[in-house]
Design an enzyme around this catalytic site. Structure first.
Site, PDB file in Angstrom:
ATOM      1  N   GLY A  47      -1.223   0.321   3.541  1.00 42.75           N
ATOM      2  CA  GLY A  47      -1.792  -0.734   4.379  1.00 42.75           C
ATOM      3  C   GLY A  47      -2.604  -1.740   3.583  1.00 42.75           C
ATOM      4  N   CYS A  48      -3.377  -1.251   2.628  1.00 43.76           N
ATOM      5  CA  CYS A  48      -4.218  -2.130   1.815  1.00 43.76           C
ATOM      6  C   CYS A  48      -3.360  -3.002   0.898  1.00 43.76           C
ATOM      7  CB  CYS A  48      -5.223  -1.311   1.013  1.00 43.76           C
ATOM      8  SG  CYS A  48      -6.352  -0.387   2.088  1.00 43.76           S
TER       9      CYS A  48
END
Length: 162
Positions: A47-48
């Protein structure tokens, strides 16, 4: 749903942190610009990585709007440097290993993980106007499409003269 206690209209808290190149970056360095200050949990996680890549892809669009994008996590300068190189990122990542700015911006919150309570980063983005005031806050951000939402909101606020 966990939220920061900071609110639209208040002055953005001061910060000075080192970026992936070891350069100190302070909020006042960007006076007169819009600042997208986004907090994320960890370098090189799915996600990051998606969020950072999306902000990087839109970097020139943000620059055209007189805005700078700054990502903040608890990772080290070296971790940020590897993350930037590996993912070919075009934005500045700030290291807050001591969690001081995370606490100041109220983005650390307890959550339950595998039967234990841990303190985790709530993915949060602050849009700070050229006068240093918080113009918009996104709590509990989902990485997909977030950079586009921030850019769109920035353009709307600028059209309204805010």
């Amino acid at each position: 749903m966990v939220k920061t206690s900071l609110e639209i209209g208040q002055s953005a808290p001061h910060f000075c942190l080192s970026d992936q190149e070891g350069n100190r970056r302070c909020l006042e360095d960007f006076s007169g610009k819009w600042v997208i200050l986004y907090f994320y949990p960890k370098d090189n996680t799915p996600g990051c990585s998606l969020e950072a890549k999306n902000f990087s892809c839109l970097r020139k669009d943000f620059e055209a709007e007189n805005a700078v994008v700054l990502g903040v996590s608890r990772d080290s300068i070296e971790s940020h440097k590897r993350f930037v190189e590996k993912k070919e990122l075009k934005i500045k990542l700030l290291s807050d290993e001591q969690e001081d700015i995370h606490r100041t911006y109220d983005v650390l919150h307890p959550k339950h993980f595998r039967g234990k309570e841990i303190v985790s980063v709530s993915r949060t983005t602050f849009l700070i106007n050229p006068e240093g005031k918080i113009a918009r806050v996104w709590d509990n951000v989902k990485a997909t499409g977030h950079a586009e939402k921030v850019l769109s909101e920035l353009r709307i606020l600028k059209e309204k003269g805010q």
